[in-house]
Design a protein around this motif. Structure first.
Motif, short mmCIF file in Angstrom:
data_model
loop_
_atom_site.label_atom_id
_atom_site.label_comp_id
_atom_site.label_asym_id
_atom_site.label_seq_id
_atom_site.Cartn_x
_atom_site.Cartn_y
_atom_site.Cartn_z
N MET B 193 0.81 -1.21 0.00
CA MET B 193 0.00 0.00 0.00
C MET B 193 0.84 1.27 0.00
O MET B 193 0.32 2.36 -0.19
N GLY B 221 -4.59 -0.50 -4.88
CA GLY B 221 -4.79 0.75 -4.15
C GLY B 221 -3.63 1.05 -3.23
O GLY B 221 -3.07 0.17 -2.62
N ILE B 222 -3.28 2.32 -3.16
CA ILE B 222 -2.19 2.77 -2.30
C ILE B 222 -2.70 3.81 -1.33
O ILE B 222 -3.81 4.30 -1.45
N ARG B 223 -1.86 4.13 -0.39
CA ARG B 223 -2.23 5.10 0.64
C ARG B 223 -2.28 6.50 0.07
O ARG B 223 -1.41 6.91 -0.68
N ARG B 230 -11.06 3.94 0.66
CA ARG B 230 -10.20 3.26 1.62
C ARG B 230 -8.74 3.37 1.20
O ARG B 230 -7.85 3.58 2.00
N TYR B 231 -8.49 3.16 -0.08
CA TYR B 231 -7.16 3.35 -0.67
C TYR B 231 -7.34 4.18 -1.92
O TYR B 231 -8.47 4.42 -2.35
N HIS B 255 -10.48 -3.87 -3.18
CA HIS B 255 -9.60 -3.25 -2.21
C HIS B 255 -9.20 -1.84 -2.66
O HIS B 255 -9.01 -0.96 -1.85
#
Lengths: 328, 328, 328, 328
Positions: B193, B221-223, B230-231, B255
């Protein structure tokens, strides 16, 4: 109790570790900071959104913005705006305009005023650029979108442009937003590079609150940690905006990626994700562009992008708007 | 001179403010830290990439991974993997498997071992879950992808799974990567992430360097700073990976967004962006799911997603792979 | 109603636009995903924290970890751990150990197992490195902290180390966390490079839940968008952790900045911010270090750092712990 | 060759996989976009910095800004600016001013024009607020720093303020920067919440390039993924700026954390890290503040902060500037 002194109602929900207190009647104006500073308050959590007129709750139907020549933004059709980052001279501008119109763009986007990170970078042709835009609009029938970089400049831009652009660096320039809200022309509001969707909607609220309902939002990439792309193009912003707001949102994969090789795929993805339009940088000779050449398509690449985008629009029951010509 | 002591060649390029020194012959192994510590060095800038076997330079043709039943990943077809986040019991698993197969998925994805942020969250059924997967594979003909969360568990997972998943939290767990590289089954490697694309490719290099060429990358998805999702689902990762590497890359919008309402649009966008597959969380009754229910589709939503994805695949000259059945 | 079926109590707080529903009795185990998937639910908002034993509510007094030789972590004193990133050979290790002890460090930190982004980077000396650490501990009286990179390796590390390090890349490796929770030695848990403070505390909860109360947290920089530093050193994490948890937290400015020139100032800042210790990379000859040389101090720089840190500790009523020698 | 057509020199450094080409003679003006668009170019890598007059290379000695009453910013002393976020009325302003002066602040910072995310949040008292500042300056002898939010407002602010603040949301508002560069008063330039240090320095270059050498930079927190704090306070920015530029940089822990409980520790850390000043939000009654109350200290907390900061300044050989009184 402090909450009631602020004129709100307090409704406690006691739990084992903490007591939650619901605050009712605040209409988005309670100052969370005043609450979080009170003794015994661990956290202030918002339930209601702080924006109003731009919200789905305010208007459940999507806003459809009417432009000259019958072009609409926000309905079933997808509007393509294209052109060079900067206006360099009238020949370049006209050549770009003809190329993007022939490929199917409805609007010409080109910058007369350029906000640049460096004071030594090319800052645009200014008012001379606006005059060139007016002549090219006349010659090609393309609608014009161009940027105003300060409140003083809004009037001159509004005289020429069909849509006034507020750039990412100015998304929270409240003087500019308020002035654009009184300009009598629709506004293309680009998301700031560190703006949350909520902040983007609040910025739009500044414009709408001045009496201008015609705001087109634009995702153009946000800051992230991976240097692979210039910005991180946040396509989920399209669905998030559509869930929260009735305003249309378009996508700018040129700034969103900063890489010419990624623009066509990200333009297709934006259409598939439900974007109400595309903003694409196109230059007759990208390798000679005075700004943003590395993310700019040449006319042949742009025609190919348009060919790929059309069947994707159809696959989700929409279509790419055809250029109409403002004189017709 | 220190660079030459390290066995490399140094080629100076003097400028007015600084002198750049090109280093040749390092084959990705020069320790930048040693150089940046030398007196008079202001900055170390990499020109060559640090990964080798996963790069386009190593192999210009895209890797096509052959799975049982004729399923391939990485060619013209787009493979859909779907199923519940966690295996809860055999009925739930079978019901989900039948539903996703009937909608057109080729592979069942369900977790027996669940890496969770909290030790008090449901951690999965473990080996019993793997046995259920084996039986459901037998009954439905679906290929299986499931996660190994440590090096010890790779063997048991490899006995049952057609593809071994390495999760985002373990993307830089080198013991697990090395063991997966010797497991004799293809590996689905999810991007961490906070991982750059370069780090994702280096993690894949760990697997390939152990002799396993069958690595499928996955954007999930990444931060980022916006709590709307969520991401932050990074769809440009698909094009970036395709430019740098011959490995296939799939997309996980479940996700990637964390929001059920955004999954279909982001799945369509991923296909339009050129993803080699999709990973979609589907549960017979998402509102009863023991994990990730808020981002999980029900079977009807998943069928609708598949109906929308097919024409988009066709619009870019690809097609969604049809389930084949592993017993045939 | 679904909430009551889950065994919780539901308490509605009606507002004008939305109704908030308080859920009581869940003790951190309610699956938000199940709730957000329910029809009519716009958002799930947490009030109670999901961790338990690591929280201030569980234990209001700060945890003080007792180490051999009378060294304590978490009280009024500030523990300095220092040493080379990797053990390269016994001479280098001993030279570094003597240098850091003479400057005032209480603990030697050096890596035998190195988790690296690239499979071609130096991966450490492994068990041979652990043997060298044992001998150097004997010779210098310094306590040892060194990293375990997988569950299998925890036993061997615990035999030699006074404190077992779990690295940033493994912060959510639950197999490793659980095994470290049964190792009988305190654990230094580094924050993942994209971990929130809440996730860091949940990772600590994995260790504590296995019966090991001795967890030392460590801030070492997180991912951000500015390439000026390798990571973004988040010093506010120290105060945030102290507000939420009774566990001690130390700071690693070497990884936190990635720049040798910034380490001393950030070490001073960490002490001023209330850190319970420092982790500093020191190498007898940083320019020859096999890893991380660019962020590593030489012994003279480290001595200077210690001289500057002492009066800052005193200014806030604390002091830098003096080395005691484990044999005494 | 294209590079030479642009008037630069090209120096090739051939490697095994790629050829690096050094470009000399560009003085920061080469458009990287033009180069990256050229066929065969994989990446454009900068060696020289794009800013000039603000750089250490331009002036190796630190800039010291002279203010009335003998106050200086940028030398050995540390200047404290404090006051309420917004001016609410003259009593509140005077009460705050007396409190911060008595605690040792040299400058009063209070906002007459407030840039807010929401159009429905309090926007400040405007010109009436400026008049109150002028009277309070007269009465207390405190120097004044207050924000200008657009180019039109710079003149009125410059008439009253000793230092003109340009806020984070306006860091790249080039019209405002240029106007501030001609205002004849020093400028406090706050880092944008997604600005790199390089962009901050380029924004400063806009001001200096107009002939105003008196720029004070300010770190006030950047965007990150952890909701624990409002922004992520980047203390390493202080050292990075000092390495690259001769301009002073101060720190604002109030905005940098957004949490009253974290402000004192982060103020101490900023001093220890080498900040040239502090900007602290102080209000006589934070719980009644119209904006930012949750991050605002009361006078007693501020006095305590000042008591803690002094010995830390001394520990690094600096001192907190004492208020002098502008009438003296």
């Amino acid at each position: 109790m402090a909450i009631e002194e602020m004129g709100f109602e307090a409704r406690p929900v006691p739990g084992r570790q903490r007591t939650a207190i619901g605050i009712v009647g605040n209409e988005g104006r309670a100052e969370p900071a005043r609450l979080s500073g009170l003794p015994g308050v661990a956290e202030v959590i918002h339930v209601t959104r702080p924006y109003r007129q731009v919200s789905r709750e305010w208007c459940s139907e999507p806003t459809i913005i009417q432009l000259p020549g019958g072009v609409t933004i926000g309905g079933g059709s997808i509007v393509v705006m294209a052109g060079p980052c900067s206006i360099e001279n009238e020949e370049q501008l006209l050549e770009a305009a003809v190329a993007v119109r022939d490929a199917g763009a409805s609007m010409l986007r080109a910058g007369a005023f350029k906000p640049r990170s460096s004071p030594y970078a090319f800052q645009g042709l200014g008012l001379r650029g606006l005059e060139m835009l007016a002549r090219v609009r006349e010659e090609t029938g393309l609608l014009i979108v161009t940027e105003a970089i300060d409140a003083e400049g809004v009037g001159a831009v509004a005289d020429v442009a069909d849509v006034i652009q507020v750039g990412a660096r100015n998304m929270q320039n409240s003087s500019l937003l308020k002035r654009a809200g009184r300009a009598g022309k629709p506004v293309l509001l680009k998301r700031g590079m560190a703006a949350t969707i909520q902040e983007l909607l609040l910025a739009a609220e500044y414009i709408v609150a001045e009496g201008n309902p015609g705001v087109i939002l634009c995702e153009r990439g946000i800051r992230s940690f991976d240097p692979s792309t210039r910005y991180l193009f946040d396509l989920s912003a399209i669905g998030v905006v559509h869930a929260l707001s009735h305003l249309p949102i378009i996508a700018d994969p040129s700034h969103g990626t900063g890489r010419r090789d990624l623009v066509p795929a990200m333009a297709r993805a934006a259409v598939a994700a439900g974007a109400d339009g595309l903003l694409i940088e196109v230059h007759p000779h990208p390798e000679e562009a005075l700004s943003d050449g590395g993310q700019t398509l040449d006319p042949a690449e742009f025609r190919q992008l348009m060919r790929e985008a059309r069947p994707i629009a159809e696959a989700i029951g929409r279509r790419i708007a055809e250029p109409t010509g403002v004189r017709i």
